[in-house]
Scaffold this motif. Structure first.
Motif: not given
Length: 516
Positions: A290, A293, A334-335, A337-340
């Motif tokens: 991460l 970024d 970030y979380y 949108r990227n972690y399901r």
């Protein structure tokens, strides 16, 4: 500008922000101990014509610089002296911050990420509260965020004018709440450059002389004017007490416990307080990936430095952390949108379910209109979709934002007739206007709401000995809490009694006459 106005997501954010933060601001009275002080100080500025020195209850008030008072005065000039006018320009800074965050993230990431980051910021409970009150914190947050965004742009694009914009924004932040307006963005920038191992090289590129010249042009006129007018009195009260002593020592009425922010964290960052805890764990485990970024890295530094700064400070208040909220929104985006992961949303749903039950229960216990509980309907519906959606952050956001819109448009107006302090203040004002010979005092009690809504001169605070003397005069009104009356040893007559909304206390107005 034409391109921005064609941006559908930008327009949605603008509409929802105005609907939530600005439009309903005339539907409810001033809240808390602080907002009425700013509203009244600006009112006294209008009455006196002195736009250099803030006064509250006709005594010097040097705890904050002048910009917040000027903004409230501007609203009064435009909409008259009322809650909507006092809050208008302050709340616009909340709207502006949501839109600025969107445009800035869109520049460095993408439109979708920018939209959800900005919507997350708009949904945070303490952001909504502070963007709806005539207080300096959302204005400070806007200018600190603007300064940091301008610095980031200047650093990554090597543009001198962006650095100058950062200095200008820091100047307005300093004119809003003092030296912290320069210290916080400066500290974030320095730590960020150190982590990038680019401090010395970048320092050589920053136009320091021009930047501080702009900063000085913004800040110096008012500071020079008030120092000339009040000298050491201002320096002692503002610089020494409200800046140095607040940071280093305990101030009466302000918490200092190290755990203060941890205890208040759950409500301040609703509805994402539970989710962010999971995000921190994921960020730590995936930190090597991460931190590549750069926007993520900048948001981490932004959030940690500001939270750390106020954690170190001895005096603590929940809204001090507000300048960290834009960074919190970026990291949360970030979380989500990227972690399901579903567990944090399910736990959040349980927490919100508790609130859904608690709100009508509290209204019933207090014997208040159950119509005020309509605010829980959208979040109740959203809980169902949280369990069914593949992207549960979306129904969570929609439900919570709808709930907060109903809270401001329906719940607060429904409860307004039960707000004792504004009603007492307005009643005192009405009686004063009917009988200009009346004198009003406050006995062993103080209420900024009453002072603001009275609005017909100073309300001196008195002790019981002085009250006993004054109650010999039929043209005296004294306001206090009912439990104080047992210490009065002279006859008095109760003019009015009002039950406070959130406490067991009752407020009374008394005058001379037979005790009853």
């Amino acid at each position: 500008m034409r391109k921005i106005l064609k941006d559908r997501k930008f327009l949605i954010l603008a509409l929802v922000s105005i609907l939530l933060l600005v439009a309903p601001n005339g539907f409810y009275s001033a809240f808390d101990k602080d907002e009425p002080k700013y509203l009244e100080a600006a009112h006294e500025m209008v009455k006196s014509g002195d736009y250099i020195t803030p006064y509250y209850n006709y005594e010097y008030r040097f705890d904050k610089p002048i910009l917040i008072y000027w903004l409230i005065v501007a609203g009064y000039k435009l909409f008259d002296v009322n809650e909507f006018g006092g809050r208008f320009f302050v709340s616009l800074f909340g709207v502006a911050l949501v839109l600025l965050l969107y445009l800035w993230i869109k520049k460095w990431k993408d439109e979708e990420f920018a939209f959800w980051s900005s919507l997350i910021l708009l949904s945070l409970l303490d952001f909504i509260v502070m963007s709806s009150a005539a207080m300096p914190d959302i204005v400070l947050t806007f200018f600190i965020a603007a300064s940091l965004m301008a610095f980031y742009n200047g650093y990554h694009e090597n543009r001198k004018r962006c650095y100058l914009a950062a200095f200008a924004a820091a100047g307005f932040a300093t004119l809003t709440k003092g030296p912290v307006g320069l210290a916080l963005p400066g500290l974030v920038a320095v730590v960020y450059l150190i982590l990038r191992r680019d401090l010395i090289k970048t320092f050589k590129k920053i136009p320091w002389f021009s930047g501080f010249a702009i900063f000085t042009v913004i800040v110096a006129p008012w500071y020079a004017a008030i120092l000339k007018k009040h000298g050491y009195l201002f320096f002692k009260d503002f610089i020494i007490f409200h800046n140095i002593e607040r940071f280093t020592s305990k101030i009466p009425g302000h918490p200092t416990e190290w755990w203060y922010y941890f205890v208040n964290y759950p409500w301040m960052f609703l509805p994402f307080s539970v989710i962010f805890v999971f995000a921190v764990y994921r960020f730590w485990t995936d930190r090597k990936k991460l931190l590549v970024d750069d926007l993520f890295m900048f948001a981490v530094v932004w959030f940690l430095i500001i939270c750390g700064f106020f954690q170190i400070a001895h005096t603590k208040l929940a809204h001090y952390l507000l300048p960290s909220f834009p960074a919190f929104a970026i990291l949360t985006a970030y979380y989500v949108r990227n972690y399901r992961e579903k567990l944090p949303y399910y736990l959040t749903a349980v927490l919100l379910l508790f609130l859904i039950i608690a709100v009508p229960a509290a209204l019933a216990v207090k014997k208040l209109p159950l119509a005020a509980a309509v605010m829980v309907v959208p979040i109740a519906v959203s809980i169902y979709f949280i369990f069914r959606s593949k992207e549960p952050y979306k129904p969570l956001l929609y439900g919570f934002l709808s709930t907060m819109i109903l809270f401001k448009w329906v719940t607060l107006p429904v409860l307004e007739p039960y707000r004792a302090k504004p009603l007492i203040g307005k009643e005192l004002r009405h009686m004063k206007l009917k009988n200009p010979n009346l004198s009003v005092y406050s006995l062993a009690y103080t209420s900024p709401e009453i002072v603001y809504y009275y609005g017909e001169g100073k309300i001196p605070q008195i002790d019981f000995r002085k009250a006993a003397e004054l109650l010999k005069d039929k043209n005296v009104l004294i306001v206090t809490r009912e439990n104080r009356l047992k210490r009065l040893k002279v006859p008095y007559r109760v003019v009015d009694v009002r039950q406070e909304l959130l406490t067991k206390h009752r407020l009374v107005i008394i005058t001379s006459g037979e005790k009853r």
